[in-house]
Design an enzyme around this catalytic site. Structure first.
Site, PDB file in Angstrom:
ATOM      1  N   LYS A  36       2.329   4.269   7.090  1.00 18.28           N
ATOM      2  CA  LYS A  36       1.465   5.155   6.305  1.00 18.28           C
ATOM      3  C   LYS A  36       2.076   6.542   6.237  1.00 18.28           C
ATOM      4  O   LYS A  36       2.974   6.875   6.998  1.00 18.28           O
ATOM      5  CB  LYS A  36       0.064   5.252   6.943  1.00 18.28           C
ATOM      6  CG  LYS A  36      -0.666   3.928   7.043  1.00 18.28           C
ATOM      7  CD  LYS A  36      -1.062   3.351   5.691  1.00 18.28           C
ATOM      8  CE  LYS A  36      -1.390   1.877   5.805  1.00 18.28           C
ATOM      9  NZ  LYS A  36      -1.574   1.222   4.517  1.00 18.28           N
ATOM     10  N   SER A  96       0.806  -1.229   0.000  1.00 15.04           N
ATOM     11  CA  SER A  96       0.000   0.000   0.000  1.00 15.04           C
ATOM     12  C   SER A  96       0.839   1.279   0.000  1.00 15.04           C
ATOM     13  O   SER A  96       0.293   2.354  -0.155  1.00 15.04           O
ATOM     14  CB  SER A  96      -0.955   0.017   1.201  1.00 15.04           C
ATOM     15  OG  SER A  96      -0.242   0.231   2.390  1.00 15.04           O
TER      16      SER A  96
END
Lengths: 168, 144
Positions: B58, B15
Site C-alpha cells: 500500500k 489495488s
C-alpha cells in the site's frame, strides 16, 4: 503464458520471492466483523457522552455553553458517521461473506442483519442509550454467526468436521 | 550483509494499479529502521496484525501527526487537498467521509485504486512495527 510472464516467474523463483498482496476489497475474501463492532461501540460511546453533557441554560457561562454546544455537535457528527459505517460493514458481510448454506443453517441470519442495519438508521435518528445498546448487541450476535460460519468454512477447507460445540 | 535484507515480492491483486500491477516483481528493503523515516507517497510492505501474516502493498498517504480526511474521492491532510498523480483517474466518492488523527507512530496506508482496495480505511492506521519495508524498485518487467 507469455514469454515475459515466464521470465518474471523464473526470476521470482530464483530470488525465492514472497507474495505481496495488492488486495482488492471484495474479490479477496477477507471479511471481518471487527469494523462493524468497532463502529457500533463508537456509536454507543458517543451516546453515553452525549447523555453526560451539561444542558445549556441561562445559568451556564457563555464560554461553557459554547464548549458544550461544540462537543454536542462533534459527538453527533461522529455518531452519524459511525452508524453509517456500521451499516456499510454489515451489508458487506451480508452480501459477500454469508452464503445460502449459512442462511439455511441459521434461519435467523437475514432477520438479524436486517434488524442490525435498521438499528444503524435508528441510531442516526436518535441518541438513546437503549437504541445504541441494541445495535451493539445486534452486532455481537452477527459476530457470533460470522465466527461460526468462518469455523465451518475452515473445517470444510481442511476436510474436517466441526465439533458439536463449535456448530451449536 | 545488505542483500540479505532485500526481499523480492511478487504482486498479487490490482489495488495498486497503475503503478504496480499483478505479476510485477518488486524489490523491498526490509532492513531494520528502513521504514523510519518513511516518505509520503512511498509504497510499503505492511503486515497488519488483523490479517495474521499476509503482506499487503500500500501507499503511505498519512504521516504521524496528520489529520487525514477522505471525502468525495479526495484526500485532505490538515485541511489541504493532496495532489495524487499516481491515481489512475478521478476516484469515486467515498460512501462516508472519514477523518483520522494519526498518532506518533501511525501511518495511513491506502491503495491507489481507492474504489477497490483493502487498506487503512477498513484495517485502521498502520503502526510502524507492522511495516516490513519500503519498495525500492521493480525488478520485472523492466520497461514500466
Amino acid at each position: 503464458m507469455s514469454w515475459t510472464a515466464r521470465i518474471g516467474r523464473g526470476l521470482a523463483a530464483a530470488l525465492r520471492a514472497g507474495v505481496g498482496e495488492a488486495h482488492c476489497d471484495i474479490p479477496c475474501g477477507i471479511y471481518d466483523p471487527h469494523a462493524a463492532l468497532l463502529a457500533a461501540k463508537t456509536v454507543h460511546t458517543m451516546v453515553t457522552k452525549l447523555e453526560a453533557l451539561p444542558t445549556p441554560g441561562p445559568k451556564m457561562a457563555p464560554e461553557e455553553e459554547r464548549e458544550a454546544r461544540n462537543s454536542f455537535a462533534r459527538m453527533v457528527a461522529v455518531k452519524e458517521v459511525h452508524a453509517q459505517l456500521c451499516k456499510q460493514e454489515l451489508l458487506i458481510l451480508w452480501s459477500d461473506f454469508f452464503t445460502e448454506d449459512d442462511a439455511r443453517r441459521r434461519p435467523e441470519l437475514h432477520a438479524s442483519v436486517w434488524k442490525a442495519v435498521k438499528l444503524c438508521s435508528a441510531n442516526k435518528q436518535q441518541a438513546h442509550h437503549a437504541t445504541a445498546q441494541a445495535l451493539l448487541d445486534a452486532c455481537e450476535a452477527i459476530n457470533r454467526l460470522f465466527q461460526e460460519a468462518q469455523l465451518i468454512k475452515s473445517h470444510a477447507d481442511t476436510g474436517l468436521r466441526p465439533t458439536r460445540r463449535a456448530a451449536s | 550483509m545488505m542483500w540479505r535484507r532485500l526481499r523480492a515480492l511478487v504482486v498479487r491483486g490490482h489495488s495498486m494499479a497503475p503503478t504496480v500491477r499483478a505479476g510485477d516483481l518488486l524489490l523491498v528493503d526490509t532492513r531494520p529502521g528502513c521504514a523510519a523515516p518513511l516518505g509520503r507517497g512511498a509504497i510499503v510492505a505492511w503486515a497488519p496484525t488483523a490479517l495474521s501474516g499476509t503482506v499487503l502493498l500500500k501507499r503511505v498517504v498519512g504521516m504521524p501527526g496528520d489529520e487525514v480526511l477522505c471525502r468525495g474521492g479526495s484526500v485532505w491532510i490538515d485541511g489541504r487537498a493532496v495532489d495524487e498523480p499516481y491515481l489512475m483517474s478521478a476516484q469515486p466518492a467515498e460512501a462516508v467521509a472519514r477523518t483520522w488523527a494519526l498518532g506518533p507512530d501511525e501511518y495511513l496506508l491506502l491503495g491507489d485504486r481507492r474504489a477497490d482496495s483493502l487498506d487503512s480505511r477498513r484495517l485502521g492506521p498502520a503502526h510502524l512495527p507492522d511495516i516490513l519495508g519500503v519498495v525500492q524498485s521493480r525488478l520485472w518487467p523492466l520497461w514500466r
